[in-house]
Enzyme design. Structure first.
Site, mmCIF file in Angstrom:
data_model
loop_
_atom_site.group_PDB
_atom_site.id
_atom_site.type_symbol
_atom_site.label_atom_id
_atom_site.label_comp_id
_atom_site.label_asym_id
_atom_site.label_seq_id
_atom_site.Cartn_x
_atom_site.Cartn_y
_atom_site.Cartn_z
ATOM 1 N N LYS A 122 11.547 105.891 109.347
ATOM 2 C CA LYS A 122 10.980 104.957 108.364
ATOM 3 C C LYS A 122 11.392 105.378 106.956
ATOM 4 O O LYS A 122 10.956 106.420 106.466
ATOM 5 C CB LYS A 122 9.450 104.958 108.428
ATOM 6 C CG LYS A 122 8.847 103.868 107.553
ATOM 7 C CD LYS A 122 7.425 104.182 107.100
ATOM 8 C CE LYS A 122 7.351 105.028 105.868
ATOM 9 N NZ LYS A 122 7.772 104.348 104.621
ATOM 10 N N GLU B 208 9.517 118.651 103.645
ATOM 11 C CA GLU B 208 10.404 118.957 102.515
ATOM 12 C C GLU B 208 9.796 118.263 101.308
ATOM 13 O O GLU B 208 9.845 117.037 101.213
ATOM 14 C CB GLU B 208 11.807 118.422 102.778
ATOM 15 C CG GLU B 208 12.579 119.172 103.848
ATOM 16 C CD GLU B 208 13.002 120.562 103.423
ATOM 17 O OE1 GLU B 208 12.780 120.943 102.250
ATOM 18 O OE2 GLU B 208 13.545 121.271 104.270
ATOM 19 N N CYS C 160 14.914 116.568 94.367
ATOM 20 C CA CYS C 160 13.810 117.524 94.563
ATOM 21 C C CYS C 160 14.156 118.878 93.962
ATOM 22 O O CYS C 160 13.302 119.533 93.371
ATOM 23 C CB CYS C 160 13.496 117.643 96.043
ATOM 24 S SG CYS C 160 14.944 117.976 97.039
ATOM 25 N N GLU D 180 6.115 118.040 88.170
ATOM 26 C CA GLU D 180 7.464 117.596 88.537
ATOM 27 C C GLU D 180 7.747 116.246 87.881
ATOM 28 O O GLU D 180 7.118 115.249 88.220
ATOM 29 C CB GLU D 180 7.571 117.458 90.064
ATOM 30 C CG GLU D 180 8.970 117.076 90.498
ATOM 31 C CD GLU D 180 9.094 116.780 91.987
ATOM 32 O OE1 GLU D 180 8.158 116.254 92.601
ATOM 33 O OE2 GLU D 180 10.182 117.079 92.522
HETATM 34 P P1 NAD Z 1 6.297 109.836 98.604
HETATM 35 O O1 NAD Z 1 5.581 111.027 99.127
HETATM 36 O O2 NAD Z 1 5.567 108.871 97.779
HETATM 37 O O3 NAD Z 1 6.897 108.980 99.811
HETATM 38 C C1 NAD Z 1 7.750 109.555 100.781
HETATM 39 C C2 NAD Z 1 7.653 108.736 102.059
HETATM 40 O O4 NAD Z 1 6.350 108.864 102.612
HETATM 41 C C3 NAD Z 1 7.886 107.236 101.885
HETATM 42 O O5 NAD Z 1 8.647 106.776 102.980
HETATM 43 C C4 NAD Z 1 6.474 106.676 101.924
HETATM 44 O O6 NAD Z 1 6.408 105.331 102.353
HETATM 45 C C5 NAD Z 1 5.828 107.583 102.955
HETATM 46 N N1 NAD Z 1 4.363 107.647 102.909
HETATM 47 C C6 NAD Z 1 3.539 107.367 101.879
HETATM 48 N N2 NAD Z 1 2.242 107.586 102.234
HETATM 49 C C7 NAD Z 1 2.279 108.051 103.495
HETATM 50 C C8 NAD Z 1 1.269 108.519 104.406
HETATM 51 N N3 NAD Z 1 -0.029 108.526 104.079
HETATM 52 N N4 NAD Z 1 1.648 108.953 105.621
HETATM 53 C C9 NAD Z 1 2.961 108.984 105.962
HETATM 54 N N5 NAD Z 1 3.960 108.561 105.150
HETATM 55 C C10 NAD Z 1 3.617 108.102 103.933
HETATM 56 O O7 NAD Z 1 7.575 110.419 97.868
HETATM 57 P P2 NAD Z 1 8.659 109.614 97.022
HETATM 58 O O8 NAD Z 1 8.032 109.208 95.728
HETATM 59 O O9 NAD Z 1 9.301 108.590 97.895
HETATM 60 O O10 NAD Z 1 9.762 110.736 96.776
HETATM 61 C C11 NAD Z 1 9.745 111.594 95.677
HETATM 62 C C12 NAD Z 1 9.246 112.956 96.082
HETATM 63 O O11 NAD Z 1 10.015 113.458 97.180
HETATM 64 C C13 NAD Z 1 9.417 113.987 94.972
HETATM 65 O O12 NAD Z 1 8.251 114.787 94.900
HETATM 66 C C14 NAD Z 1 10.586 114.831 95.457
HETATM 67 O O13 NAD Z 1 10.623 116.128 94.931
HETATM 68 C C15 NAD Z 1 10.399 114.814 96.921
HETATM 69 N N6 NAD Z 1 11.645 115.134 97.609
HETATM 70 C C16 NAD Z 1 11.771 116.320 98.291
HETATM 71 C C17 NAD Z 1 12.962 116.658 98.893
HETATM 72 C C18 NAD Z 1 13.149 117.954 99.639
HETATM 73 O O14 NAD Z 1 14.058 118.049 100.446
HETATM 74 N N7 NAD Z 1 12.338 118.964 99.411
HETATM 75 C C19 NAD Z 1 14.041 115.783 98.809
HETATM 76 C C20 NAD Z 1 13.889 114.594 98.104
HETATM 77 C C21 NAD Z 1 12.682 114.275 97.517
#
Ligand code: NAD
Length: 469
Positions: free
Chosen positions: A168, A241, A275, A372
């Site tokens: 997803k 991650e 990230c 962040e």
């Molecule tokens: P987010 O946590 O808002 O969303 C990530 C995913 O989780 C989306 O697909 C979203 O629909 C889903 N989601 C939301 N609520 C959920 C729930 N309750 N249960 C399960 N899934 C749910 O993150 P974002 O805003 O899309 O991405 C940005 C963040 O991701 C930043 O903090 C960034 O640092 C992090 N990130 C980390 C890495 C890594 O490898 N460490 C890589 C890229 C981004």
């Protein structure tokens, strides 16, 4: 003419009862529609993955062949899929195309990675092997910054290990993953890779679903904690991650002019929406002005615009909430006395564009330093002693990565070893590769991706003990 994007469930193209709009961040307008999966459709995707598992796990040569073929499809269609990434994510087309190519590189790496059993005893009494077994169905959830590549970081190792998957993507960037499902329908057996799209709620349904044995999640710390607690009642395995607040520490023997390009590149790659981008720079008093000015000069010289246009280096911020958050963090810093050495404001006009921003005369305790920012704004902070810089770099709940910059690589490596984070770079930052494990300390994650270690995260360890006597 809008394209018709559908989900992939059991190898079939599936439309949903409803759709949601996908916004082009360069215009702020809805550009396409994506399927909004129903709960029954998620059940169908989970059932298809479960049913595909026995045959898929049984034939390792077929898995390797299929992953290599999948890599070839991505290489061949990189620009076509890259255009979809630029449309929904905003990054320049060349970077988007490279993201697709990198996805192919990851598939190829895992297709060729050996997973031999380890013989830990072989004597008169027994032969004992440690073997890796697939887990079953993996639920994979990805964010919007690298919508295709971060999916491939999961798909490639999970499938090679013999698992099947329901993927997803983020509701901000669903289209490239839908396209991947579509172009791989003829390459992977039905049910091995299912792609569903919808809102955040769909992610929550997945983490609470009885079928998956493993959740592989990339996203924010806040959501990661929700995922971990949703997984706990069923003791599902999780890899998380999460976010980072990477510090770059410049040592007093560094040459600001020589390192500025690399520092800037690693802070502003993908418009700072990485990230493990550099999110704060610590510079010694003696070099402070030069470091700020070298970074500000670069920030003033880069070309920001619609990622579809030739020569554009940085696109918009991906979505309105993130654009508002970056705007707010920068305004808060300036209101608190920080100086915008470059940029500092949203760019007028449609779309989520923001000036590449360097903030000087700023310290820990200001939100954009402590939190962040995940956008094109970088604070540069003065330090007195190296111990103080290290204490500040480590004084956070994040622990994804960090870097140390110096003319003396050995000295820098010694300092880098004192950083509390998953990857510590010397005179570089953001150097990532398929064979190099990637993960975070503290709130930046649980487990790692990439390399054999990432593959192990998609397996259960089994001891195969044969008695001889
Ligand atoms: P987010 O946590 O808002 O969303 C990530 C995913 O989780 C989306 O697909 C979203 O629909 C889903 N989601 C939301 N609520 C959920 C729930 N309750 N249960 C399960 N899934 C749910 O993150 P974002 O805003 O899309 O991405 C940005 C963040 O991701 C930043 O903090 C960034 O640092 C992090 N990130 C980390 C890495 C890594 O490898 N460490 C890589 C890229 C981004």
């Amino acid at each position: 003419m809008p394209e018709h994007f559908t989900m992939t469930i059991g190898g079939e193209s599936v439309a949903a009862p409803a759709t949601f709009g996908v916004v082009d961040p360069a215009t702020g307008e809805v550009a396409e529609q994506a399927p909004d999966a129903s709960r029954d459709q998620l059940d169908a995707a989970m059932a298809a993955a479960r049913d595909a598992f026995p045959a898929w796990r049984a034939d390792e040569p077929a898995r390797r062949k299929a992953l290599l073929a999948a890599a070839d499809v991505l290489f061949a269609r990189s620009e076509e899929i890259g255009r979809i990434i630029t449309l929904e994510q905003g990054k320049p087309l060349a970077d988007a195309t490279m993201e697709v190519v990198a996805g192919g590189v990851w598939l190829k790496y895992y297709a060729e990675l050996e997973l031999p059993p380890e013989v830990i005893q072989d004597d008169a009494s027994a032969r004992v092997e440690v073997v890796r077994r697939p887990m079953g169905v993996v639920a994979a959830i990805t964010p919007w910054n690298y919508p295709l590549l971060l999916g491939m970081w999961k798909i490639a190792p999970a499938l090679l290990a013999g698992n099947t998957m329901v993927l997803k993507p983020s509701p901000y960037t669903p289209l490239s993953s839908l396209k991947v499902g579509e172009v791989l329908r003829d390459v992977l057996p039905p049910g091995v890779l299912n792609v569903v799209t919808g809102g955040d709620e769909l992610g929550a349904w997945m983490t609470a679903h009885p079928v998956p044995r493993k959740i592989s999640f990339t996203g924010s710390v806040e959501t990661g904690k929700r995922v971990a607690s949703a997984a706990a009642p069923d003791l599902k395995r999780v890899t998380l991650e999460l976010g980072g607040n990477d510090a770059a520490i410049v040592l007093d023997d560094a040459d600001p002019a020589a390192i500025a390009e690399k520092l800037f590149g690693a802070a502003f790659m993908n418009n700072g929406q990485v990230c493990s981008a550099i999110k704060r720079v610590y510079a010694p008093e003696s070099l402070y002005g030069d470091v700020v000015e070298a970074l500000a000069a670069r920030a003033r010289s880069v070309k920001v615009g619609n990622g579809m246009e030739e020569g554009v280096q940085y696109g918009p911020i991906n979505n309105r909430p993130q654009y508002e958050r970056v705007s707010e963090l920068v305004a808060d810093a300036i209101a608190g006395g920080a100086r915008a050495a470059a940029g500092g404001r949203p760019i007028d006009g449609p779309g989520y564009f923001f000036e590449p921003t360097i903030l000087a005369d700023i310290a820990d305790g200001v939100r954009i330093v402590d939190e962040e920012q995940f956008g094109p704004a970088l604070p540069v902070i003065r330090y007195g002693s190296l111990d103080e810089a290290l204490a500040r770099a480590n004084g956070t709940s994040f622990g994804l990565s960090g870097s140390v910059w110096s003319a003396d690589a050995d000295r820098a490596a010694e300092v880098a070893g004192r950083l509390e984070c998953g990857t510590a770079w010397v005179n570089t930052h953001l150097a990532l590769a398929p064979h190099q494990p990637f993960g975070g300390f503290k709130w930046s994650g649980v487990g790692v991706e990439n390399g054999p270690w990432g593959l192990h995260g998609f397996t259960e360890l089994q001891v195969l003990h044969r008695a001889k006597a």
